[in-house]
Every structure is written in C-alpha cells, then in structure tokens.
Design a protein around this motif. Structure first.
Motif, PDB file in Angstrom:
ATOM      1  N   TYR A  71     -18.491   1.513 -16.188  1.00 23.52           N
ATOM      2  CA  TYR A  71     -18.215  -0.026 -15.667  1.00 23.52           C
ATOM      3  C   TYR A  71     -17.212  -0.200 -14.456  1.00 23.52           C
ATOM      4  O   TYR A  71     -16.738   0.844 -14.107  1.00 23.52           O
ATOM      5  CB  TYR A  71     -17.399  -0.519 -16.982  1.00 23.52           C
ATOM      6  CG  TYR A  71     -15.924  -0.306 -17.235  1.00 23.52           C
ATOM      7  CD1 TYR A  71     -15.639   0.767 -17.886  1.00 23.52           C
ATOM      8  CD2 TYR A  71     -14.926  -0.881 -16.450  1.00 23.52           C
ATOM      9  CE1 TYR A  71     -14.357   1.238 -18.097  1.00 23.52           C
ATOM     10  CE2 TYR A  71     -13.598  -0.603 -16.559  1.00 23.52           C
ATOM     11  CZ  TYR A  71     -13.163   0.487 -17.240  1.00 23.52           C
ATOM     12  OH  TYR A  71     -12.033   0.851 -17.591  1.00 23.52           O
ATOM     13  N   GLN A  72     -17.605  -1.056 -13.864  1.00 32.27           N
ATOM     14  CA  GLN A  72     -16.961  -1.393 -12.712  1.00 32.27           C
ATOM     15  C   GLN A  72     -15.499  -2.148 -13.036  1.00 32.27           C
ATOM     16  O   GLN A  72     -15.346  -3.260 -13.785  1.00 32.27           O
ATOM     17  CB  GLN A  72     -17.757  -2.398 -11.821  1.00 32.27           C
ATOM     18  CG  GLN A  72     -17.263  -2.657 -10.211  1.00 32.27           C
ATOM     19  CD  GLN A  72     -17.898  -1.521  -9.421  1.00 32.27           C
ATOM     20  OE1 GLN A  72     -19.146  -1.394  -9.444  1.00 32.27           O
ATOM     21  NE2 GLN A  72     -17.213  -1.206  -8.443  1.00 32.27           N
ATOM     22  N   GLY A  73     -14.278  -1.667 -12.502  1.00 37.19           N
ATOM     23  CA  GLY A  73     -13.037  -2.030 -12.994  1.00 37.19           C
ATOM     24  C   GLY A  73     -12.486  -2.676 -11.923  1.00 37.19           C
ATOM     25  O   GLY A  73     -12.736  -2.446 -10.916  1.00 37.19           O
ATOM     26  N   GLY A  74     -11.322  -3.492 -12.265  1.00 41.02           N
ATOM     27  CA  GLY A  74     -10.481  -4.096 -11.294  1.00 41.02           C
ATOM     28  C   GLY A  74      -9.458  -3.374 -10.662  1.00 41.02           C
ATOM     29  O   GLY A  74      -9.189  -2.276 -11.027  1.00 41.02           O
ATOM     30  N   SER A  75      -9.696  -3.141  -9.273  1.00 43.85           N
ATOM     31  CA  SER A  75      -8.845  -2.195  -8.470  1.00 43.85           C
ATOM     32  C   SER A  75      -7.950  -2.852  -7.402  1.00 43.85           C
ATOM     33  O   SER A  75      -7.354  -2.326  -6.459  1.00 43.85           O
ATOM     34  CB  SER A  75     -10.000  -1.215  -7.574  1.00 43.85           C
ATOM     35  OG  SER A  75     -10.718  -2.259  -6.594  1.00 43.85           O
ATOM     36  N   ASP A  76      -7.815  -4.015  -7.819  1.00 45.44           N
ATOM     37  CA  ASP A  76      -6.830  -4.947  -6.634  1.00 45.44           C
ATOM     38  C   ASP A  76      -5.401  -4.589  -7.005  1.00 45.44           C
ATOM     39  O   ASP A  76      -4.598  -5.093  -6.136  1.00 45.44           O
ATOM     40  CB  ASP A  76      -6.949  -6.347  -6.650  1.00 45.44           C
ATOM     41  CG  ASP A  76      -6.851  -6.867  -8.057  1.00 45.44           C
ATOM     42  OD1 ASP A  76      -7.426  -6.612  -9.098  1.00 45.44           O
ATOM     43  OD2 ASP A  76      -6.198  -7.988  -8.291  1.00 45.44           O
TER      44      ASP A  76
ATOM     45  N   LYS B  67      -9.736  -5.248 -19.695  1.00 45.57           N
ATOM     46  CA  LYS B  67      -9.198  -3.800 -19.036  1.00 45.57           C
ATOM     47  C   LYS B  67      -8.225  -4.401 -17.889  1.00 45.57           C
ATOM     48  O   LYS B  67      -8.813  -4.939 -16.759  1.00 45.57           O
ATOM     49  CB  LYS B  67     -10.340  -3.204 -18.346  1.00 45.57           C
ATOM     50  CG  LYS B  67     -11.515  -2.529 -19.306  1.00 45.57           C
ATOM     51  CD  LYS B  67     -10.760  -1.267 -19.795  1.00 45.57           C
ATOM     52  CE  LYS B  67     -11.795  -0.659 -20.633  1.00 45.57           C
ATOM     53  NZ  LYS B  67     -11.444   0.749 -21.371  1.00 45.57           N
TER      54      LYS B  67
ATOM     55  N   PHE C 147     -16.526  -5.423 -18.465  1.00 49.90           N
ATOM     56  CA  PHE C 147     -15.159  -5.522 -19.040  1.00 49.90           C
ATOM     57  C   PHE C 147     -14.124  -6.448 -17.969  1.00 49.90           C
ATOM     58  O   PHE C 147     -14.217  -6.039 -16.635  1.00 49.90           O
ATOM     59  CB  PHE C 147     -14.149  -4.449 -19.136  1.00 49.90           C
ATOM     60  CG  PHE C 147     -15.055  -3.537 -20.405  1.00 49.90           C
ATOM     61  CD1 PHE C 147     -15.157  -3.860 -21.638  1.00 49.90           C
ATOM     62  CD2 PHE C 147     -15.587  -2.344 -19.929  1.00 49.90           C
ATOM     63  CE1 PHE C 147     -15.795  -3.196 -22.466  1.00 49.90           C
ATOM     64  CE2 PHE C 147     -16.108  -1.583 -20.842  1.00 49.90           C
ATOM     65  CZ  PHE C 147     -16.380  -1.927 -21.881  1.00 49.90           C
ATOM     66  N   VAL C 148     -13.886  -7.616 -18.109  1.00 48.69           N
ATOM     67  CA  VAL C 148     -13.181  -8.304 -17.181  1.00 48.69           C
ATOM     68  C   VAL C 148     -12.006  -8.656 -17.787  1.00 48.69           C
ATOM     69  O   VAL C 148     -10.781  -8.493 -17.089  1.00 48.69           O
ATOM     70  CB  VAL C 148     -13.829  -9.676 -16.736  1.00 48.69           C
ATOM     71  CG1 VAL C 148     -12.938 -10.683 -15.938  1.00 48.69           C
ATOM     72  CG2 VAL C 148     -15.317  -9.415 -16.071  1.00 48.69           C
TER      73      VAL C 148
ATOM     74  N   ASP D  10       0.795  -1.314  -0.120  1.00 42.69           N
ATOM     75  CA  ASP D  10      -0.007   0.029  -0.045  1.00 42.69           C
ATOM     76  C   ASP D  10       0.987   1.408  -0.021  1.00 42.69           C
ATOM     77  O   ASP D  10       0.156   2.474   0.236  1.00 42.69           O
ATOM     78  CB  ASP D  10      -1.041  -0.057   1.167  1.00 42.69           C
ATOM     79  CG  ASP D  10      -1.908  -1.220   1.122  1.00 42.69           C
ATOM     80  OD1 ASP D  10      -2.772  -1.247   0.152  1.00 42.69           O
ATOM     81  OD2 ASP D  10      -1.999  -1.920   2.014  1.00 42.69           O
TER      82      ASP D  10
ATOM     83  N   ARG E 181      -3.544  -0.138  -4.418  1.00 42.05           N
ATOM     84  CA  ARG E 181      -4.795  -0.828  -4.407  1.00 42.05           C
ATOM     85  C   ARG E 181      -5.968  -0.056  -3.981  1.00 42.05           C
ATOM     86  O   ARG E 181      -5.605   0.744  -2.967  1.00 42.05           O
ATOM     87  CB  ARG E 181      -4.619  -2.175  -4.125  1.00 42.05           C
ATOM     88  CG  ARG E 181      -4.252  -2.388  -2.731  1.00 42.05           C
ATOM     89  CD  ARG E 181      -4.057  -3.680  -2.151  1.00 42.05           C
ATOM     90  NE  ARG E 181      -3.647  -3.592  -0.830  1.00 42.05           N
ATOM     91  CZ  ARG E 181      -3.535  -4.869   0.008  1.00 42.05           C
ATOM     92  NH1 ARG E 181      -3.781  -6.140  -0.485  1.00 42.05           N
ATOM     93  NH2 ARG E 181      -2.960  -4.755   1.317  1.00 42.05           N
ATOM     94  N   ALA E 182      -7.140  -0.281  -4.313  1.00 43.21           N
ATOM     95  CA  ALA E 182      -8.234   0.311  -4.003  1.00 43.21           C
ATOM     96  C   ALA E 182      -9.547  -0.664  -3.734  1.00 43.21           C
ATOM     97  O   ALA E 182      -9.539  -1.542  -4.489  1.00 43.21           O
ATOM     98  CB  ALA E 182      -8.617   1.480  -4.638  1.00 43.21           C
ATOM     99  N   TYR E 183     -10.294  -0.052  -3.165  1.00 42.25           N
ATOM    100  CA  TYR E 183     -11.577  -0.858  -2.922  1.00 42.25           C
ATOM    101  C   TYR E 183     -12.610  -0.472  -3.820  1.00 42.25           C
ATOM    102  O   TYR E 183     -13.700  -1.250  -4.014  1.00 42.25           O
ATOM    103  CB  TYR E 183     -12.149  -0.368  -1.272  1.00 42.25           C
ATOM    104  CG  TYR E 183     -11.519  -0.770  -0.122  1.00 42.25           C
ATOM    105  CD1 TYR E 183     -11.311  -2.219   0.031  1.00 42.25           C
ATOM    106  CD2 TYR E 183     -10.711  -0.010   0.416  1.00 42.25           C
ATOM    107  CE1 TYR E 183     -10.316  -2.724   0.872  1.00 42.25           C
ATOM    108  CE2 TYR E 183      -9.977  -0.269   1.604  1.00 42.25           C
ATOM    109  CZ  TYR E 183      -9.456  -1.597   1.749  1.00 42.25           C
ATOM    110  OH  TYR E 183      -8.801  -2.089   2.738  1.00 42.25           O
ATOM    111  N   GLN E 184     -12.424   0.370  -4.889  1.00 48.34           N
ATOM    112  CA  GLN E 184     -13.315   0.676  -5.850  1.00 48.34           C
ATOM    113  C   GLN E 184     -12.773   1.412  -6.946  1.00 48.34           C
ATOM    114  O   GLN E 184     -12.326   2.455  -6.831  1.00 48.34           O
ATOM    115  CB  GLN E 184     -14.710   1.097  -5.484  1.00 48.34           C
ATOM    116  CG  GLN E 184     -15.598   1.407  -6.578  1.00 48.34           C
ATOM    117  CD  GLN E 184     -16.847   1.575  -6.334  1.00 48.34           C
ATOM    118  OE1 GLN E 184     -17.918   0.689  -6.353  1.00 48.34           O
ATOM    119  NE2 GLN E 184     -17.343   2.495  -5.269  1.00 48.34           N
TER     120      GLN E 184
ATOM    121  N   THR F  59     -12.919   5.515  -3.123  1.00 43.75           N
ATOM    122  CA  THR F  59     -13.336   5.054  -4.471  1.00 43.75           C
ATOM    123  C   THR F  59     -12.870   6.071  -5.472  1.00 43.75           C
ATOM    124  O   THR F  59     -12.742   7.196  -5.296  1.00 43.75           O
ATOM    125  CB  THR F  59     -14.795   5.267  -4.442  1.00 43.75           C
ATOM    126  OG1 THR F  59     -15.343   4.336  -3.743  1.00 43.75           O
ATOM    127  CG2 THR F  59     -15.366   5.133  -5.876  1.00 43.75           C
TER     128      THR F  59
END
Lengths: 343, 343
Positions: free
Chosen positions: B112-117, B190, B186-187, B11, B76-79, B257
């Motif tokens: 769209y909801q994107g990957g944030s890990d 993206k 998009f999985v 982090d 990394r983020a939670y959203q 977010t």
C-alpha cells in the motif's frame, strides 16, 4: 495570485505568473521553490502577493511565460491523496465492473493515497509501456494545503487550502480490478499524475470558489474533439473541506499536501448517466464513463482506452473565457520515447 | 556508513554517525539534508563515506550522538510504500478477521501507498486521539532507494537500495476492516510511522544483508517485556528487490523512496503460528498476531491493543550484540500531550 515552477532541477524554480498567464516574475528571492514557500506560508504569502500585484501593474522586470516551460507547480510533493467526491463517477465505474455501490459511499468519502515522488508537467507526454493496461485520463480539481492539525473540522479545513489547480490523474484501468480486490489501494494502476501549469490562491477565483467547490466547467478535449464539459461545482457530494478533514482524521497533514477531488462527473437532468458532448450532453472527464454509457446503450463499449498517439487537453475557463490554470496537454508515447525525452 | 538527521526544522540536519552510535560528525557541507544527499547520491555517497571513515578514525571533530536528538532520518519523504513480505503475518491477521488468504498472495506482493509527509522520530510519542481505534505497533525493515527506472527487475532493483533501517508502522486496527472493504487502501488506519534513529548503507551489514533480506532478529519489547524476536531473514516470501520492482512496474521511483517489508513474522518449527517469547517462541512484531494466537488457544484475544501509557521498543542487534540502527522507543500519549510536546 498565480504561481508556477519553471523547469529546473528536481523541484523547479518558483515564479509568480500574471493573471492572463502571459508574463512571469522570478520569486526565488522569496522562496526558491513552491514547497519552500508553503513551508513558511504565513511569511511568504504576503510577499508573493505583493510581487504578483507589482507584476500585474508592470512595476517590476517581467519575462514571457510559456506553459511548456512550466513543471508541475510541485514537481514532487510529500503527499498526494485523491478523493472521489463525484459519486456519480464512482457509481458509473462500478457499474462498468458489475459492482454495486454501497450506500455508505454517499456519506463516507472514498480516498486513496497516491504516489507523489514525481508528477508530470502539464505538457509532458504520458509514458505507456503496455497498451493492454488500459490507459485512461481522469480530469480533476486539486487543492494544496498548509499544515493541518489532526482532527480539523471540514469548515476549518477550508482555511488551510492555500492553492487550487487541476490534474490529469492517469489511470491504468485494466490493472485496477486486481488491486481493488487486494484492498490495499492503487500502487501499479496509478502512475504519475500531471498537474496544471499554474496553481492559484482561492481569492483568485472570486465567487466561483464557494463552500469548498469550484463553480466552473472542467473542459476535456480528446484527440482534438470536445469530450468533457462537466460542471465541477455540481453534484460534488463531498466538498474539499470534507476531503481534507477525512485525510486528517487520524494524523496531521504537512504543508504542501495535495488532495484531489476525484473525476469530475455530472448526470443528465433526467438523472441518467451523462450523454456525450456530441449528443448535447456534458460528456465525461474520463474514458471509463463513456465506455459505461456505451455499454448501457449498445451492450458493449465502443471507445478504446488511450493508446500511443492519443492526446488529451484539460483546462478550465474563467468568467473571461480564458484558462485559469493554463492547459494540461499530453500525448501518449511509448515508454522509451518518454525516457529519452527526459534524459 | 550510518546516517542520521538531527532535529532541526522540517528536514533535519544531516550527520554521519560512528559504527557504535556514540559519536557524530556534521555532514551539512556535503548535503544539508538526507534528501539532498540522496538527490545526488553518486556524488555525495563517496564524500559521506570518507567522512564516516574519518569519524571512525577519530580524525575529525566529533560530537556525542544521542538517539533522542535524532529525527527520522528522512523526517518527511516523497514516497512511502509498505509491502507485506512476510505472508505468515498476512495469513494470521486475515484469520483474525475471518478472511481467507487468496493463493495469489504467495506470488503477488501486497503493497500500500502510505503517508510520507511526516514521520515520527524514534523517541517521539505516539499520539492517540481515541483508544477505541485499536492502536498497534508493526515492527518492520525499510529500505531507501535512489532513482529507479520503470520496469526494473528484482535483481537490478537491489542495486538501487541506498539505505536500510527499521520502522514502527503504527496501525489503527479497528479502522482497517472498513478501509479494506472500500478497496482504496489505508488512509485513516495508518497514522505516521516512526523510523529508527539511523539508517545504514548495505555494506555496513556485511553478510547479514544478502539477496535483499536482512538476516538478524528484529527485537520488540512491549511494556518492558520481550514481545518479539522474529528472524527478519526467515520466511520472507518477497525480498526487498521484489518489492522495489513491484512498485516500479508502471512508474519510475524518485530518490528517497522508502519501502517497507511489512510486519516481520515467523511460524513455529511445527508450522503453527509462532508462540509468545515467554513460552519459548519467537513472539510477534505486532499485537494483532498475539491476539490471533490467543483466539486460537482460548477462543478470544486476551492482549488489548495499545492504550495511553503503553510503550514499545524496537531494535536489531548486530553480530556484536549492539543495536545497528539505534532503538525506536515510543510511549502512547493522548493527542493533546503530543501536540504540546511538539510545540
């Protein structure tokens, strides 16, 4: 080993829970939160397992575990991606919308990226601002991964599954068609999901966890009556290893990634859509399926989507007839009540 | 105030950066990470501002800031949810696919909801396992929110924007049509986005930040040549308040977010798709737009998508002609090289 996060701050307080869910031992000396434990899983896992063993042997101080005190095991996560492994569900829901099922859906998993910035605890109410949105439950299996390298195979992906649990993937059915039409996935039609009180390591499941499938019935009661008893290990077109590998095709996955199975769904033995539990069938893990079956039988759906005051219970019994993951137990409440409850 | 996270662990380590990006001061005594600062923003913000003031007055110990040492401000983020506020871009990209633009796209934001890990740092290479995936850059504005209550209005949503920055939303163009066709978003198309070295508070932008729009040119160089100079404040159909409110319609948003503007895009004054920078136009913030314009002019695209060895720079100059957020500067590398570099 069974793990939970007691409600405390944004990320909860990590505890180890006894196999019978009656007791817990604080685990914050090993890792303050479940995310912190997963970030260093090779080191924390054996320490947590030792603690769990001591707890089951009553060799350490213990406290009574109450599921109502548990937050989501990961109260927020860095990733939540939900598959649709039970293609029977996808086919039924699409028929309910009058849409055909493309042949590729049997070989190429559907998956959407979901919001992970805040999950509901197992006993948190479902806040609903507008009943016309068509609130539905979706009972599913979830897995939590360790770090996963890009391009992992489905077989190797299984080695990266650290924990297994249940979710209620709350869905706003009447907002879904418009979002599907835009093609960009679900943003408004998928509010916060609820997670089971405990997540467990794969070894805790014994022979019921094989080949990336969980071979127990996923039980759903709706307003106090049996609603779903679908077998999670049957008719699962894509196992959890396939779903993890699908998500990791073009990028690595961070520890603590949660991946869902999609709504668990079985056909009847005669290959027709499943019958209601009351008619001797295995029922449904969401209302949308029941509505589809009603439409086939009566020309229109009879069961309404969830409204304020409705309640849902989701759990899975082990071989001993007791819930493995605790029980998700939620009432639908107006948005304001929920906000006040959380203040 | 300008904030960054120096590379350290998963982090990073929170630092305050001087206005000229030359110096930093450690801020871990206020909050160890940017996420921790955002979790308690009402308390940490004034303390961080005091520190930033002291840094700019050279009143405290300071160290040289090197953008190459910076991780993504939120590694990394939670959203991470990405809108498409510049409808010109959406229209061009759809024309490139031979798809019509529905009229509703001018009033109902795409998101769209994107990957944030895991985000890439500004100087991290872009790992590319397969050039046939059609790797493209997308230069965008991002905002980071505090906690946002469900149902917030677009006007009130602006008060919840804590930080502003830039992103390169890496896209795999040739995987997009199939995922769009599935409707689930998009999985695989993206992979991880890269974030600018620093994020800044809205007040840092002065008059350039008004009405949820950032009124500066977003500059993109591709392989060392000017590629995009689009004005981020122009032709933005949906301001950032509208995008935050769109995401918060059916659920609250957790602090930290990240919401993206979508690819910044301008038309030409005659309402035609923008011309290349070399031809006196404002160019493009992604290759897909340039390919579309080439297709209109020549019947087929000339510019290829990014391949190993290609490089992209993305930045935004302030009124003083210096980068506000630092510079995103990335080379495309084979997947293996990237993995070794990160080991």
């Amino acid at each position: 080993m069974k793990l939970a996060s007691l409600k405390q701050g944004r990320d909860g307080r990590l505890v180890v829970v006894s196999k019978d869910l009656a007791w817990y031992a604080d685990a914050t000396h090993i890792a303050p939160t479940l995310q912190a434990a997963l970030d260093a899983w090779p080191e924390t896992r054996p320490q947590l397992e030792k603690l769990a063993e001591d707890l089951d042997h009553e060799a350490i101080p213990r406290e009574r575990f109450h599921e109502r005190d548990a937050d989501s095991p990961l109260p927020r996560a860095y990733q939540w991606a939900d598959g649709s492994a039970y293609v029977n569900h996808v086919e039924l829901v699409r028929r309910a919308r009058g849409a055909e099922l493309p042949e590729s859906f049997w070989t190429d998993p559907l998956m959407y990226q979901g919001g992970s910035d805040g999950f509901l605890a197992a006993r948190d109410p479902i806040p609903l601002a507008d009943e016309s949105w068509g609130c539905d439950m979706e009972a599913e299996i979830v897995v939590v991964t360790t770090d996963v390298a890009q391009g992992v195979t489905p077989e190797r992906a299984l080695d990266h599954i650290a924990l297994i649990g249940l979710t209620n993937d709350v869905s706003l059915r009447n907002l879904i068609p418009a979002e599907l039409g835009k093609g960009f996935g679900f943003v408004q039609s998928k509010p916060a999901s609820a997670m089971s009180p405990v997540f467990v390591t794969p070894d805790e499941l014994g022979d019921a966890w094989t080949g990336g499938k969980l071979h127990h019935a996923l039980k759903v009661d709706y307003n106090g009556k049996p609603f779903g008893r679908a077998e999670a290990g049957e008719e699962m077109t894509f196992d959890m290893g396939v779903l993890v590998a699908h998500l990791a095709k073009t990028r690595s996955l961070g520890a603590g990634t949660i991946i869902g199975s999609g709504t668990v769904s079985n056909r009847d033995p005669d290959n027709s859509p499943g019958r209601p539990v009351a008619d001797g069938g295995k029922g449904y893990s969401c209302i949308a399926e029941q509505r589809m079956v009603e439409t086939i039988a009566h020309g229109e759906p009879k069961t309404e989507f969830m409204k304020v005051g409705d309640s849902v219970r989701i759990w899975m019994d082990g071989d001993d007839g007791k819930p493995i993951f605790g029980t998700i137990e939620q009432d639908v409440v107006p948005l304001e009540t929920s906000a006040m409850g959380g203040a």
